[in-house]
Motif scaffolding. Structure first.
Motif, PDB file in Angstrom:
ATOM      1  N   PRO A  14       5.002   9.132  -1.830  1.00 51.03           N
ATOM      2  CA  PRO A  14       5.025  10.029  -0.671  1.00 51.03           C
ATOM      3  C   PRO A  14       4.704  11.460  -1.086  1.00 51.03           C
ATOM      4  O   PRO A  14       5.173  11.944  -2.127  1.00 51.03           O
ATOM      5  N   GLY A  15       3.880  12.106  -0.281  1.00 46.28           N
ATOM      6  CA  GLY A  15       3.427  13.459  -0.585  1.00 46.28           C
ATOM      7  C   GLY A  15       2.151  13.517  -1.393  1.00 46.28           C
ATOM      8  O   GLY A  15       1.567  14.593  -1.557  1.00 46.28           O
ATOM      9  N   ARG A  66      -3.450  16.575   8.032  1.00 45.43           N
ATOM     10  CA  ARG A  66      -3.194  15.952   6.727  1.00 45.43           C
ATOM     11  C   ARG A  66      -4.421  15.206   6.193  1.00 45.43           C
ATOM     12  O   ARG A  66      -4.652  15.167   4.990  1.00 45.43           O
ATOM     13  N   SER A  84      -0.738  14.660   1.747  1.00 47.36           N
ATOM     14  CA  SER A  84       0.646  14.620   2.254  1.00 47.36           C
ATOM     15  C   SER A  84       0.969  13.249   2.832  1.00 47.36           C
ATOM     16  O   SER A  84       1.507  13.132   3.940  1.00 47.36           O
ATOM     17  N   LYS A  86       2.504   9.725   3.849  1.00 45.44           N
ATOM     18  CA  LYS A  86       3.843   9.295   4.223  1.00 45.44           C
ATOM     19  C   LYS A  86       3.927   7.768   4.166  1.00 45.44           C
ATOM     20  O   LYS A  86       2.902   7.093   4.294  1.00 45.44           O
ATOM     21  N   GLU A  88       4.694   5.773   6.399  1.00 45.66           N
ATOM     22  CA  GLU A  88       4.131   5.215   7.632  1.00 45.66           C
ATOM     23  C   GLU A  88       2.603   5.208   7.642  1.00 45.66           C
ATOM     24  O   GLU A  88       1.991   4.662   8.566  1.00 45.66           O
ATOM     25  N   ASP A  89       1.974   5.806   6.630  1.00 45.86           N
ATOM     26  CA  ASP A  89       0.509   5.714   6.506  1.00 45.86           C
ATOM     27  C   ASP A  89       0.093   4.413   5.819  1.00 45.86           C
ATOM     28  O   ASP A  89      -1.097   4.117   5.734  1.00 45.86           O
TER      29      ASP A  89
END
Length: 122
Positions: A14-15, A66, A84, A86, A88-89
């Protein structure tokens, strides 16, 4: 015969960031809009980003600010820069191109890439 071949994707924390590309090849007269879609498990395929042959872009609200879509018209290639990221991506990402295969009289037909897995997890 037209082919769309994707590359990129993978596993990222994440990120983090990833960059995917998709090249159209074969019998191509003109590539019109190019897009990226994604499909998460148990969900419908959704549009992520789209770019016209003139460079106009649109994004899903969930990825705006993003993700960035771009293209190289000389190489019939579309790119998706994902920042960035997440959890959920996480999804299979598919590229799509609207193509006239052999001439201006042809109808514009949709072609799809094979899909690449993007997993966002720590």
């Amino acid at each position: 015969q037209v082919q769309l071949v994707e590359s990129g994707g993978g596993l990222v924390q994440p990120g983090g960031s990833l960059r995917s590309s998709c090249a159209a090849s074969g019998s191509i007269f003109k590539v019109n809009a190019m897009s990226w879609y994604r499909q998460a498990p148990g969900k419908q395929r959704e549009l992520v980003a789209r770019i016209t042959s003139g460079g106009t872009t649109t994004y899903a609200d969930s990825v705006k600010d993003r993700f960035s879509i771009s293209r190289d018209n000389a190489k019939n290639t579309v790119f998706l820069q994902m920042n960035s990221l997440k959890p959920e991506d996480t999804a299979i990402y598919y590229c799509n191109a609207d193509i006239q295969p052999t001439g201006w009289r042809d109808p514009v037909l949709p072609y799809w890439g094979q899909g690449t897995q993007v997993t966002v997890s720590s």
